[in-house]
Design a protein around this motif. Structure first.
Motif, PDB file in Angstrom:
ATOM      1  N   HIS A 262      22.459  46.578 128.255  1.00 23.40           N
ATOM      2  CA  HIS A 262      22.344  45.325 128.743  1.00 23.40           C
ATOM      3  C   HIS A 262      21.129  44.845 129.370  1.00 23.40           C
ATOM      4  CE1 HIS A 262      23.470  48.575 131.728  1.00 23.40           C
ATOM      5  NE2 HIS A 262      22.990  47.807 132.524  1.00 23.40           N
ATOM      6  N   VAL A 263      20.256  45.643 129.584  1.00 27.08           N
ATOM      7  CA  VAL A 263      18.894  45.001 130.320  1.00 27.08           C
ATOM      8  C   VAL A 263      18.088  44.350 129.377  1.00 27.08           C
ATOM      9  CG1 VAL A 263      16.887  46.167 131.505  1.00 27.08           C
ATOM     10  CG2 VAL A 263      19.125  47.136 131.877  1.00 27.08           C
ATOM     11  N   LYS A 264      17.544  43.351 129.707  1.00 27.57           N
ATOM     12  CA  LYS A 264      16.511  42.772 129.059  1.00 27.57           C
ATOM     13  C   LYS A 264      15.040  43.286 129.080  1.00 27.57           C
ATOM     14  CE  LYS A 264      18.748  38.245 128.823  1.00 27.57           C
ATOM     15  NZ  LYS A 264      18.617  36.762 129.132  1.00 27.57           N
ATOM     16  N   ASN A 265      14.497  43.372 128.026  1.00 26.43           N
ATOM     17  CA  ASN A 265      13.006  44.183 128.048  1.00 26.43           C
ATOM     18  C   ASN A 265      13.137  45.455 128.593  1.00 26.43           C
ATOM     19  OD1 ASN A 265      10.466  44.119 126.908  1.00 26.43           O
ATOM     20  ND2 ASN A 265       9.618  42.876 128.818  1.00 26.43           N
ATOM     21  N   PRO A 266      13.884  46.066 128.135  1.00 24.62           N
ATOM     22  CA  PRO A 266      13.886  47.424 129.031  1.00 24.62           C
ATOM     23  C   PRO A 266      12.661  48.171 128.582  1.00 24.62           C
ATOM     24  CG  PRO A 266      15.123  47.507 127.004  1.00 24.62           C
ATOM     25  CD  PRO A 266      14.688  46.264 127.001  1.00 24.62           C
ATOM     26  N   THR A 267      12.379  49.147 129.636  1.00 18.15           N
ATOM     27  CA  THR A 267      11.340  50.208 129.351  1.00 18.15           C
ATOM     28  C   THR A 267      11.867  51.625 129.163  1.00 18.15           C
ATOM     29  OG1 THR A 267      11.141  50.976 131.809  1.00 18.15           O
ATOM     30  CG2 THR A 267       9.925  49.021 131.335  1.00 18.15           C
ATOM     31  N   TYR A 268      10.931  52.535 128.516  1.00 17.87           N
ATOM     32  CA  TYR A 268      11.346  53.891 128.488  1.00 17.87           C
ATOM     33  C   TYR A 268      12.036  54.498 129.544  1.00 17.87           C
ATOM     34  CZ  TYR A 268      10.978  58.625 126.900  1.00 17.87           C
ATOM     35  OH  TYR A 268      11.483  60.151 126.578  1.00 17.87           O
ATOM     36  N   ARG A 269      11.547  54.140 130.808  1.00 18.91           N
ATOM     37  CA  ARG A 269      12.182  54.782 132.080  1.00 18.91           C
ATOM     38  C   ARG A 269      13.395  54.250 132.059  1.00 18.91           C
ATOM     39  NH1 ARG A 269       9.064  55.591 137.475  1.00 18.91           N
ATOM     40  NH2 ARG A 269       7.748  56.762 135.886  1.00 18.91           N
ATOM     41  N   ASP A 270      13.834  52.793 131.941  1.00 16.45           N
ATOM     42  CA  ASP A 270      15.147  52.309 132.014  1.00 16.45           C
ATOM     43  C   ASP A 270      15.829  53.030 131.139  1.00 16.45           C
ATOM     44  OD1 ASP A 270      14.324  50.342 133.746  1.00 16.45           O
ATOM     45  OD2 ASP A 270      13.827  48.975 132.047  1.00 16.45           O
ATOM     46  N   VAL A 271      15.594  53.107 129.842  1.00 19.14           N
ATOM     47  CA  VAL A 271      16.408  53.677 128.798  1.00 19.14           C
ATOM     48  C   VAL A 271      16.762  55.363 129.235  1.00 19.14           C
ATOM     49  CG1 VAL A 271      16.649  54.358 126.542  1.00 19.14           C
ATOM     50  CG2 VAL A 271      15.627  51.952 127.033  1.00 19.14           C
ATOM     51  N   THR A 272      15.679  56.018 129.503  1.00 12.63           N
ATOM     52  CA  THR A 272      15.964  57.349 129.707  1.00 12.63           C
ATOM     53  C   THR A 272      16.750  57.587 131.047  1.00 12.63           C
ATOM     54  OG1 THR A 272      13.955  57.489 130.458  1.00 12.63           O
ATOM     55  CG2 THR A 272      14.134  58.133 128.095  1.00 12.63           C
ATOM     56  N   SER A 273      16.868  56.845 132.013  1.00 11.00           N
ATOM     57  CA  SER A 273      17.428  56.885 133.217  1.00 11.00           C
ATOM     58  C   SER A 273      18.996  56.726 132.979  1.00 11.00           C
ATOM     59  CB  SER A 273      17.091  56.059 134.286  1.00 11.00           C
ATOM     60  OG  SER A 273      17.252  54.666 134.001  1.00 11.00           O
ATOM     61  N   GLU A 274      19.216  56.330 131.741  1.00 12.74           N
ATOM     62  CA  GLU A 274      20.742  55.882 131.590  1.00 12.74           C
ATOM     63  C   GLU A 274      21.315  54.595 132.233  1.00 12.74           C
ATOM     64  OE1 GLU A 274      22.829  59.446 131.507  1.00 12.74           O
ATOM     65  OE2 GLU A 274      21.390  60.474 130.440  1.00 12.74           O
ATOM     66  N   ARG A 275      20.444  53.939 132.977  1.00 14.07           N
ATOM     67  CA  ARG A 275      21.074  52.677 133.697  1.00 14.07           C
ATOM     68  C   ARG A 275      20.957  51.457 132.812  1.00 14.07           C
ATOM     69  NH1 ARG A 275      17.495  54.681 137.732  1.00 14.07           N
ATOM     70  NH2 ARG A 275      15.806  53.328 136.954  1.00 14.07           N
ATOM     71  N   SER A 276      20.254  51.592 131.624  1.00 10.42           N
ATOM     72  CA  SER A 276      20.150  50.389 130.789  1.00 10.42           C
ATOM     73  C   SER A 276      21.204  50.092 129.622  1.00 10.42           C
ATOM     74  CB  SER A 276      18.870  50.123 130.066  1.00 10.42           C
ATOM     75  OG  SER A 276      18.706  50.957 129.152  1.00 10.42           O
ATOM     76  N   GLY A 277      21.958  51.080 129.195  1.00 14.31           N
ATOM     77  CA  GLY A 277      22.806  51.259 128.331  1.00 14.31           C
ATOM     78  C   GLY A 277      22.422  51.166 126.855  1.00 14.31           C
TER      79      GLY A 277
END
Length: 193
Positions: A58-73
């Motif tokens: 659900h996060v637009k233009n996610p970063t690797y950190r966003d993805v691996t933090s499990e906050r972006s889905g």
């Protein structure tokens, strides 16, 4: 007549090569580490390009950190661009199943967490082939129960530059990671290689 032919030749020469190339299609697969998926999908005859990235969240233009933090889905995934005249989507699906442990819905190999789960992302046209392929793959499993999902295609966000072509640009580190992660050993157990 000759004038018309010369005009057509001149117009064809002025077109970019991409305009004359056969139309391509894309397929999106998640299978744990996108470095491994990118490397394993590359080199298949008919594959034009393989890109590491993120999708399904659900996060637009996610970063690797966003993805691996499990906050972006999002899932780590690859987008495979291919020539459907040379390579059917069904073949890519067959290849995909052999590259993942579809019995593990908590990650892949040593990479754990939601962003590493196996999934095939599809549009409406791709869904029937993906569902059939998943059912056929489930019958061939040597161990476990099929848990990989078929999910609706969403925006694919390319990964940061340092993730792209990782196996090619960092071959020693990549092979140490892949071996240490136990990917090939586990695939042999799951598929009986």
């Amino acid at each position: 007549m000759l004038r018309r032919l010369l005009l057509l030749i001149a117009l064809a020469a002025a077109l970019p090569a991409a305009a004359l190339a056969a139309p391509t299609k894309t397929a999106v697969f998640a299978g744990g580490c996108f470095w491994c998926m990118e490397n394993d999908m590359r080199g298949i005859p008919g594959v034009v390009k393989v890109e590491s990235g993120y999708t399904g969240g659900h996060v637009k233009n996610p970063t690797y950190r966003d993805v691996t933090s499990e906050r972006s889905g999002h899932y780590e995934a690859v987008r495979v661009t291919y020539d459907p005249q040379k390579l059917p989507y069904a073949f890519l699906l067959q290849r995909y199943w052999k590259l993942v442990d579809p019995t593990d819905d908590e990650g892949q190999f040593c990479d754990r967490g939601p962003s590493y789960r196996p999934a095939v992302f599809v549009d409406a046209e791709q869904r029937p082939a993906a569902e059939r392929s998943r059912a056929e793959a489930a019958k061939r499993l040597k161990t476990g129960v099929m848990k990989a999902q078929i999910l609706p295609l969403q925006t694919f966000w390319p990964a940061e530059a340092y993730h792209r072509d990782y196996a090619k640009n960092n071959s020693v580190e990549y092979h140490i990671y892949r071996t240490g992660c136990g990917r090939d050993r586990r695939l042999a157990q799951v598929w009986g290689r």
